[in-house]
Design a protein around this motif. Structure first.
Motif, PDB file in Angstrom:
ATOM      1  N   TYR A 132     -60.923  56.241 -28.960  1.00 22.18           N
ATOM      2  CA  TYR A 132     -60.531  57.449 -29.949  1.00 22.18           C
ATOM      3  C   TYR A 132     -59.279  58.352 -29.108  1.00 22.18           C
ATOM      4  O   TYR A 132     -59.384  58.705 -28.205  1.00 22.18           O
ATOM      5  CB  TYR A 132     -61.597  58.167 -30.145  1.00 22.18           C
ATOM      6  CG  TYR A 132     -61.268  59.335 -30.982  1.00 22.18           C
ATOM      7  CD1 TYR A 132     -60.793  59.281 -32.212  1.00 22.18           C
ATOM      8  CD2 TYR A 132     -61.527  60.745 -30.687  1.00 22.18           C
ATOM      9  CE1 TYR A 132     -60.352  60.163 -33.159  1.00 22.18           C
ATOM     10  CE2 TYR A 132     -61.464  61.787 -31.803  1.00 22.18           C
ATOM     11  CZ  TYR A 132     -60.751  61.426 -32.982  1.00 22.18           C
ATOM     12  OH  TYR A 132     -60.454  62.414 -33.599  1.00 22.18           O
ATOM     13  N   TYR A 133     -58.324  58.451 -29.927  1.00 23.10           N
ATOM     14  CA  TYR A 133     -57.119  59.322 -29.544  1.00 23.10           C
ATOM     15  C   TYR A 133     -56.995  60.415 -30.615  1.00 23.10           C
ATOM     16  O   TYR A 133     -56.588  61.429 -30.158  1.00 23.10           O
ATOM     17  CB  TYR A 133     -55.877  58.818 -29.364  1.00 23.10           C
ATOM     18  CG  TYR A 133     -55.453  57.943 -28.266  1.00 23.10           C
ATOM     19  CD1 TYR A 133     -56.258  56.858 -27.488  1.00 23.10           C
ATOM     20  CD2 TYR A 133     -54.552  58.513 -27.070  1.00 23.10           C
ATOM     21  CE1 TYR A 133     -56.171  56.616 -26.230  1.00 23.10           C
ATOM     22  CE2 TYR A 133     -54.544  58.171 -25.939  1.00 23.10           C
ATOM     23  CZ  TYR A 133     -55.403  57.077 -25.671  1.00 23.10           C
ATOM     24  OH  TYR A 133     -55.083  56.638 -24.202  1.00 23.10           O
ATOM     25  N   SER A 134     -56.991  60.168 -31.933  1.00 26.68           N
ATOM     26  CA  SER A 134     -56.917  61.079 -32.762  1.00 26.68           C
ATOM     27  C   SER A 134     -57.202  60.679 -34.248  1.00 26.68           C
ATOM     28  O   SER A 134     -56.788  59.493 -34.819  1.00 26.68           O
ATOM     29  CB  SER A 134     -55.493  61.795 -32.878  1.00 26.68           C
ATOM     30  OG  SER A 134     -55.196  62.848 -33.716  1.00 26.68           O
TER      31      SER A 134
ATOM     32  N   HIS B  44     -49.825  60.422 -26.770  1.00 20.26           N
ATOM     33  CA  HIS B  44     -50.844  61.372 -26.144  1.00 20.26           C
ATOM     34  C   HIS B  44     -52.208  61.731 -26.882  1.00 20.26           C
ATOM     35  O   HIS B  44     -51.805  61.578 -28.252  1.00 20.26           O
ATOM     36  CB  HIS B  44     -50.377  62.748 -25.695  1.00 20.26           C
ATOM     37  CG  HIS B  44     -49.053  62.623 -24.653  1.00 20.26           C
ATOM     38  ND1 HIS B  44     -49.378  62.784 -23.356  1.00 20.26           N
ATOM     39  CD2 HIS B  44     -47.870  61.856 -24.873  1.00 20.26           C
ATOM     40  CE1 HIS B  44     -48.023  62.606 -22.806  1.00 20.26           C
ATOM     41  NE2 HIS B  44     -47.343  62.049 -23.728  1.00 20.26           N
ATOM     42  N   PRO B  45     -53.246  61.780 -26.292  1.00 26.56           N
ATOM     43  CA  PRO B  45     -54.512  62.326 -26.979  1.00 26.56           C
ATOM     44  C   PRO B  45     -54.372  63.514 -27.942  1.00 26.56           C
ATOM     45  O   PRO B  45     -53.916  64.589 -27.406  1.00 26.56           O
ATOM     46  CB  PRO B  45     -55.702  62.081 -26.315  1.00 26.56           C
ATOM     47  CG  PRO B  45     -54.860  62.265 -24.884  1.00 26.56           C
ATOM     48  CD  PRO B  45     -53.435  61.925 -24.860  1.00 26.56           C
TER      49      PRO B  45
ATOM     50  N   ALA C  69     -57.434  64.663 -29.622  1.00 25.62           N
ATOM     51  CA  ALA C  69     -58.809  64.213 -29.947  1.00 25.62           C
ATOM     52  C   ALA C  69     -59.601  65.372 -30.685  1.00 25.62           C
ATOM     53  O   ALA C  69     -60.405  65.959 -29.603  1.00 25.62           O
ATOM     54  CB  ALA C  69     -59.625  63.572 -28.570  1.00 25.62           C
TER      55      ALA C  69
ATOM     56  N   ILE D 188     -63.256  58.166 -25.634  1.00 29.23           N
ATOM     57  CA  ILE D 188     -62.065  59.261 -25.921  1.00 29.23           C
ATOM     58  C   ILE D 188     -61.036  59.005 -24.886  1.00 29.23           C
ATOM     59  O   ILE D 188     -61.109  58.938 -23.586  1.00 29.23           O
ATOM     60  CB  ILE D 188     -62.673  60.502 -26.013  1.00 29.23           C
ATOM     61  CG1 ILE D 188     -63.702  60.668 -27.056  1.00 29.23           C
ATOM     62  CG2 ILE D 188     -61.378  61.406 -26.394  1.00 29.23           C
ATOM     63  CD1 ILE D 188     -64.421  61.983 -27.101  1.00 29.23           C
ATOM     64  N   GLY D 189     -59.562  58.597 -25.360  1.00 28.73           N
ATOM     65  CA  GLY D 189     -58.701  58.548 -24.689  1.00 28.73           C
ATOM     66  C   GLY D 189     -58.219  59.723 -23.828  1.00 28.73           C
ATOM     67  O   GLY D 189     -58.321  60.887 -24.623  1.00 28.73           O
TER      68      GLY D 189
END
Lengths: 151, 271
Positions: B147-149, B162-163, B165, B189-190
């Motif tokens: 998961y990033y966003s 870029h994350p 999140a 989560i990244g």
């Protein structure tokens, strides 16, 4: 005999971003993408090349160049407007395809988008209920910019 | 309209997120804590009072008649919302502060997109709000992606993402938003920036089959631009970054069916 037309591209006020042959032209809220054919014709429009010159240099037929110029002119990307022929109506894409034997990838195409308002709500940005259309809201609220708002 | 600068604020704080500097003030200590618990992801508290954007939440005292009073949230000097429920105002602040960060971030381009990581590269799903990004992102994460966003792809000058999140915002049958806690995410989560491998231009259509067409980099850049928060800013950085992403990624376009089965199918195809 009509004098040759030397098209000149409008180049002021754009951000120009080349993309491997394609070209993005950003002008305020409007952005246009020129495919390779439209981009190469637009780049040749320097006021010194006639339609015949452009056709020869790009190895395309004059009908394709004329069609590309009509597209560019319609999108306000030329400073000089090409003179119209007797029927005074630019060729439609369908007419162009009927007349010419040109590969689909070489058809001059200009795609336009209107850029988004930066203030559109983030998902779930509503103080109350979110919505797509007014019937999603509990009356008497109405749906404005994705949010149910009381009136 | 009341000028919020003239009100008596007892609590003030500021935070920075991707170099955007946002201020928060209120007249209630408990509400202040709740606002700070709702800051955009990856925010850091900072000491300065010089900010790009100011949120002010005025908590009205109880009325003598016993009726619940209206509290007011200001976004800079403008009244953003006036409601009786403080919780709804804190939610409004949370969402709008994310948008403010997207607009004010320096050296980053924010694109409305769901983002997951898969095998060291990002899958970007650019789309407007309410287009089903969060549902699809949730299913991709459940199927093994990182998961990033579910709202913004934060792109840097190298074209890496870029994350961002935040808690996933999923909509129920009544079209109300419900947040999904990170512990309910059923996935990772990244934390680091990764290059973009694939951009999916897709919309849900009942019964649709995934038959992707590959778009040119130009069309891909246009799809990203149409969802970029600062697209109208005219900053050359925006087109530079989007061009870099579109040149280096596969841009796939197709309608899709249900998120769950599509997520599994997609990750298998991209393996």
């Amino acid at each position: 005999m009509a004098s040759p037309f030397y098209p000149q591209a409008r180049r002021e006020g754009f951000i120009v971003q080349p993309m491997d042959g394609e070209l993005i032209l950003q002008d305020g809220e409007v952005t246009r993408l020129l495919n390779e054919t439209a981009a190469s014709v637009w780049q040749k429009c320097d006021g010194h090349h006639s339609i015949a010159d452009i056709a020869r240099e790009l190895a395309l037929d004059e009908m394709t160049i004329t069609y590309a110029l009509a597209q560019l002119s319609q999108k306000h990307l030329l400073q000089t407007i090409p003179s119209r022929t007797a029927d005074a109506r630019p060729m439609t894409r369908r007419e162009f395809l009927k007349k010419g034997a040109i590969a689909a990838a070489a058809i001059p195409v200009i795609k336009t988008i209107h850029l988004p308002d930066p203030n559109v709500p983030v998902s779930g940005a509503c103080p109350g209920q979110s919505c797509v259309v007014t019937p999603d809201c509990t009356p008497p609220d109405v749906c404005i910019s994705g949010c149910c708002v009381g009136v | 309209m009341e000028n919020p600068d003239l009100l008596h604020w007892t609590q003030f704080g500021a935070f920075t997120c991707y170099d955007a500097r946002i201020g928060v003030r209120t007249n209630d200590a408990a509400v202040f804590r709740r606002m700070f618990d709702s800051l955009p992801p990856h925010s850091k508290v900072m000491a300065t009072q010089k900010v790009d954007w100011m949120y002010s939440l005025w908590v009205a005292p109880r009325t003598r008649s016993g009726r619940r009073p209206y509290h007011v949230l200001y976004s800079n000097e403008k009244q953003y919302a006036r409601l009786r429920e403080i919780e709804q105002l804190v939610d409004a602040f949370e969402r709008d502060a994310q948008l403010a960060v997207a607009q004010k971030a320096r050296r980053k381009v924010f694109v409305h997109a769901g983002v997951v990581g898969w095998r060291g590269r990002a899958i970007l799903i650019p789309a407007k709000s309410y287009a089903g990004k969060s549902t699809l992102v949730h299913e991709l994460v459940r199927a093994g992606a990182t998961y990033y966003s579910d709202e913004f792809a934060v792109l840097d000058q190298q074209g890496r993402v870029h994350p961002f999140a935040r808690q996933l915002s999923l909509r129920d049958e009544m079209k109300r938003n419900a947040k999904l806690g990170f512990d309910e995410l059923e996935g990772k989560i990244g934390v680091r920036a990764i290059p973009v491998g694939t951009v999916l231009v897709t919309k849900f259509r009942a019964g649709a089959k995934w038959r992707p067409k590959i778009l040119t980099p130009g069309l891909g850049a246009l799809e990203l631009l149409a969802n970029t928060v600062t697209a109208r800013s005219g900053q050359p950085l925006v087109l530079e970054v989007l061009t870099r992403v579109a040149k280096n990624a596969r841009i796939l376009k197709s309608a899709r069916g249900e998120a769950k089965s599509f997520a599994t199918q997609l990750l298998q195809q991209l393996a």
